[in-house]
Design a protein around this motif. Structure first.
Motif, PDB file in Angstrom:
ATOM      1  N   ILE A  65       0.836  -1.204   0.000  1.00  0.00           N
ATOM      2  CA  ILE A  65       0.000   0.000   0.000  1.00  0.00           C
ATOM      3  C   ILE A  65       0.872   1.256   0.000  1.00  0.00           C
ATOM      4  O   ILE A  65       0.726   2.119  -0.860  1.00  0.00           O
ATOM      5  CB  ILE A  65      -0.946  -0.004   1.221  1.00  0.00           C
TER       6      ILE A  65
ATOM      7  N   ARG B 162      -4.180  -0.227  -3.702  1.00  0.00           N
ATOM      8  CA  ARG B 162      -5.307   0.124  -2.834  1.00  0.00           C
ATOM      9  C   ARG B 162      -5.485  -0.947  -1.757  1.00  0.00           C
ATOM     10  O   ARG B 162      -5.046  -2.079  -1.916  1.00  0.00           O
ATOM     11  CB  ARG B 162      -6.591   0.242  -3.657  1.00  0.00           C
TER      12      ARG B 162
ATOM     13  N   SER C 174      -3.134  -5.046   0.884  1.00  0.00           N
ATOM     14  CA  SER C 174      -3.636  -4.878  -0.482  1.00  0.00           C
ATOM     15  C   SER C 174      -4.462  -6.091  -0.898  1.00  0.00           C
ATOM     16  O   SER C 174      -5.304  -6.002  -1.777  1.00  0.00           O
ATOM     17  CB  SER C 174      -2.478  -4.705  -1.460  1.00  0.00           C
TER      18      SER C 174
ATOM     19  N   TYR D 205      -3.729   7.258   1.562  1.00  0.00           N
ATOM     20  CA  TYR D 205      -3.411   6.329   0.477  1.00  0.00           C
ATOM     21  C   TYR D 205      -4.673   5.779  -0.180  1.00  0.00           C
ATOM     22  O   TYR D 205      -4.682   5.505  -1.373  1.00  0.00           O
ATOM     23  CB  TYR D 205      -2.550   5.167   0.996  1.00  0.00           C
ATOM     24  N   ASP D 206      -5.723   5.590   0.617  1.00  0.00           N
ATOM     25  CA  ASP D 206      -6.957   5.010   0.080  1.00  0.00           C
ATOM     26  C   ASP D 206      -8.151   5.531   0.874  1.00  0.00           C
ATOM     27  O   ASP D 206      -8.492   5.006   1.934  1.00  0.00           O
ATOM     28  CB  ASP D 206      -6.889   3.480   0.141  1.00  0.00           C
TER      29      ASP D 206
ATOM     30  N   ARG E 293     -12.533  -5.538  -0.116  1.00  0.00           N
ATOM     31  CA  ARG E 293     -13.025  -4.616  -1.138  1.00  0.00           C
ATOM     32  C   ARG E 293     -13.869  -5.378  -2.149  1.00  0.00           C
ATOM     33  O   ARG E 293     -13.528  -6.480  -2.563  1.00  0.00           O
ATOM     34  CB  ARG E 293     -11.855  -3.935  -1.847  1.00  0.00           C
TER      35      ARG E 293
ATOM     36  N   ASP F 284     -15.167   1.322  -4.671  1.00  0.00           N
ATOM     37  CA  ASP F 284     -14.617   1.891  -3.451  1.00  0.00           C
ATOM     38  C   ASP F 284     -15.413   1.434  -2.239  1.00  0.00           C
ATOM     39  O   ASP F 284     -15.414   2.081  -1.207  1.00  0.00           O
ATOM     40  CB  ASP F 284     -14.622   3.430  -3.545  1.00  0.00           C
TER      41      ASP F 284
END
Length: 111
Positions: A29, A35, A56, A81-82, A99, A104
């Motif tokens: 990451i 992500r 990740s 970062y995310d 995820r 997102d």
């Protein structure tokens, strides 16, 4: 130990979330710029630990076992970062999320 070349430089961070302590995140990451694909929250080891652990999702066990591939960060750092992680940060200890591919959004993993 080698010096890490982080994707985001220290002076580029903005305050996105209130102070909530530290977390663990892998270099996938923070160095490679991937992500967050998997995150979970465990009971904290100490008062300054948020309990959050960020991956990740591409790390294998050998990678995770190498302590040089993981560091402790402020949760706000990983949010930079995310930003997709932000809506989930108040979820309780014991929460595990992955995820939803190409979004997102994260879904809670129940076993």
């Amino acid at each position: 130990m080698t010096t890490k070349n982080f994707k985001i430089k220290a002076d580029e961070f903005v305050d996105l979330v209130p102070q909530m302590g530290g977390c663990f995140a892998t270099d996938k990451i923070t160095v490679d710029g991937l992500r967050v694909g998997y995150m979970y929250r465990e009971e904290p080891d100490e008062k300054m630990d948020s309990g959050w652990r960020f991956f990740s999702g591409t790390e294998d066990q050998e990678y995770v076992n190498d302590p040089n591939n993981t560091m402790i960060y402020n949760v706000n750092t990983i949010a930079n970062y995310d930003r997709a992680i932000i809506p989930y940060l108040d979820l309780p200890f014991g929460t595990e999320l992955e995820r939803i591919e190409n979004t997102d959004k994260f879904k809670i993993i129940t076993e």
